[in-house]
Design a protein around this motif. Structure first.
Motif, PDB file in Angstrom:
ATOM      1  N   MET A  42       0.853  -1.183   0.000  1.00 31.25           N
ATOM      2  CA  MET A  42       0.000   0.000   0.000  1.00 31.25           C
ATOM      3  C   MET A  42       0.892   1.237   0.000  1.00 31.25           C
ATOM      4  N   TRP A  75      -0.582   2.276   5.172  1.00 32.13           N
ATOM      5  CA  TRP A  75       0.052   2.832   3.974  1.00 32.13           C
ATOM      6  C   TRP A  75       1.519   3.104   4.273  1.00 32.13           C
ATOM      7  N   SER A 333     -10.013  -3.478  -3.135  1.00 30.18           N
ATOM      8  CA  SER A 333      -9.819  -3.958  -1.760  1.00 30.18           C
ATOM      9  C   SER A 333     -10.230  -5.405  -1.584  1.00 30.18           C
ATOM     10  N   LEU A 339      -2.490  -1.506  -3.281  1.00 27.47           N
ATOM     11  CA  LEU A 339      -3.146  -0.203  -3.311  1.00 27.47           C
ATOM     12  C   LEU A 339      -2.085   0.880  -3.454  1.00 27.47           C
ATOM     13  N   LEU A 362      -9.987  -1.882   5.103  1.00 25.94           N
ATOM     14  CA  LEU A 362      -8.565  -2.225   5.057  1.00 25.94           C
ATOM     15  C   LEU A 362      -8.275  -3.535   5.786  1.00 25.94           C
TER      16      LEU A 362
END
Length: 454
Positions: A42, A75, A333, A339, A362
């Protein structure tokens, strides 16, 4: 004059390279790379918003935003996309008539100092990587496959060989059709492996954690992919490998799964509805290849503010409607695609941020297993998966058509029944069920994402 500057730059870079202390380099076994991306990566990539022109201050601004607002949600990657080694590139079409390359004495591209000031004195991306690492994030770059034409033309030596030069390992066959910076490396020629070894040795020294390599997938360059995998495994640093762009041939599925952490299924995905529906069609072939450490890749997420200096259209917020944005993020997702957000993060509005920070969505992306499509017909799509820890069932319903329609599934087909508790993951709403089927009336291009618990 240009030639003199080129060779002066090579001399200066050679001096600084020779001053670096030697160190022992760890090698990894052939399957260890799968542990580097146990869940889908991510992060952020500069392509959708800055094309080939991103500058250091913009990379740092996106890293700052990620560290502050997204890191807590998983992330972590900051990726500098294409042509960071060209001083005079432009958005809206590559400047191929007179590119000002920056390259070292071994034919290895270096960051353009006018765009990345911290790269001065031969430091490459080391200081930028340190900046990103100090925020608890990871650093990535993009390259093209092959060996630079300028290295071939100047017969630059390949590091780690006894006199082999760049002009001895290249081929003009299968050269990239849309960007002519590099030639193909002939995989079985002496010096071919050493060239890839040399660039990954350099990237490891810089602190690179992720590399996206372009023009590998269509046509599928099996020989160069194997050279790259071997070079990464012996460079001493875990570097996640992303092959690009699609469409990766399904016939190469087992091979790419053996050598890459993620691979593109389609060409670039932009902010139009047909790009999303095409992706849905292509995904149907790749469900069996979703596995820890190796991920089919839906491409970057073209949401938020894109094309600031990009390659498709003018500076804008995404053209996708809110329903279409929910559909895109839901598809990526539940499919467990990597991502990689393509918009300029500091320009995000609250809605865009909310799409990236939904903990339940998530969690599904991270912990979902047994992802599979239930059906795709008559403008309707249903995908399901299961939480590997809690056992909860996930269900995504999509209306692909241009008119409102009900999309429903039989609960026993996904391991549930009428007594289950249903939660809408985007709204948090709890929905009661009394039937053996569950469905929703969805607007055109809209979706629903649900968690079912017995």
């Amino acid at each position: 004059m240009r030639s003199s500057i080129f060779f002066l730059s090579i001399f200066i870079l050679a001096f600084f390279t020779s001053c670096q202390p030697k160190k022992t380099i760890k090698t990894f076994n052939k399957d260890e790379f799968k542990s580097w991306a146990q869940t889908p990566p991510m992060g952020w990539n500069s392509w959708d918003c800055y094309g080939p022109t991103v500058e250091e201050h913009e990379v740092k601004a996106n890293a700052d935003y990620m560290a502050e607002k997204l890191k807590a949600y998983g992330w972590e990657y900051i990726v500098v996309d294409i042509r960071w080694f060209v001083e005079n590139d432009k958005a809206g079409g590559y400047n191929q008539t007179d590119p000002h390359y920056v390259i070292d004495e071994y034919g290895r591209y270096q960051p353009a100092v006018n765009r990345f000031p911290s790269a001065k004195d031969g430091k490459g991306f080391k200081e930028l990587a340190n900046y990103i690492h100090n925020k608890g994030l990871k650093f990535g770059i993009h390259i093209m496959r092959g060996i630079p034409k300028v290295a071939v033309e100047n017969k630059l030596p390949i590091k780690g060989t006894d006199g082999i030069t760049a002009d001895q390992v290249y081929s003009t066959e299968m050269q990239c059709k849309w960007l002519k910076d590099n030639y193909t490396i002939t995989a079985n020629k002496p010096g071919a492996q050493e060239y890839y070894n040399s660039i990954f040795e350099l990237y490891a020294e810089w602190g690179v954690d992720f590399i996206k390599i372009d023009d590998l997938s269509r046509p599928y360059h099996q020989g160069e992919i194997e050279l790259i995998r071997k070079a990464i495994d012996q460079c001493g640093r875990p570097i996640v490998l992303s092959t690009s762009p699609g469409e990766t041939p399904i016939e190469a599925g087992k091979h790419v799964q053996k050598h890459a952490n993620m691979w593109r299924m389609v060409d670039d995905v932009w902010d139009t509805w047909p790009h999303i529906t095409h992706l849905m069609d292509i995904c149907q072939k790749w469900y069996p290849y979703i596995a820890s450490g190796t991920w089919p890749d839906c491409d970057m997420i073209p949401l938020g503010r894109i094309s600031i200096r990009g390659e498709r259209g003018n500076d804008r917020m995404t053209r996708l409607s809110k329903d279409e944005q929910y559909t895109l993020i839901t598809l990526f997702s539940i499919f467990k695609s990597p991502l990689m957000f393509g918009g300029d993060l500091p320009s995000n509005d609250e809605f865009t941020l909310s799409l990236l920070t939904n903990k339940e969505v998530l969690e599904m992306h991270r912990d979902g297993i047994n992802v599979h499509q239930l059906f795709q017909k008559d403008g309707k799509l249903a995908i399901t998966s299961k939480n590997s820890i809690t056992g909860d069932i996930y269900l995504a319903l999509f209306n692909i058509s241009d008119s409102p329609v009900e999309v429903a599934v039989e609960l026993n087909k996904i391991g549930a029944d009428s007594n289950c508790k249903v939660i809408d993951l985007w709204t948090g709403e709890e929905i009661s069920t009394t039937s053996d089927t569950f469905g929703r009336e969805l607007a055109a291009h809209a979706c629903g994402l649900f968690k079912l618990r017995q």
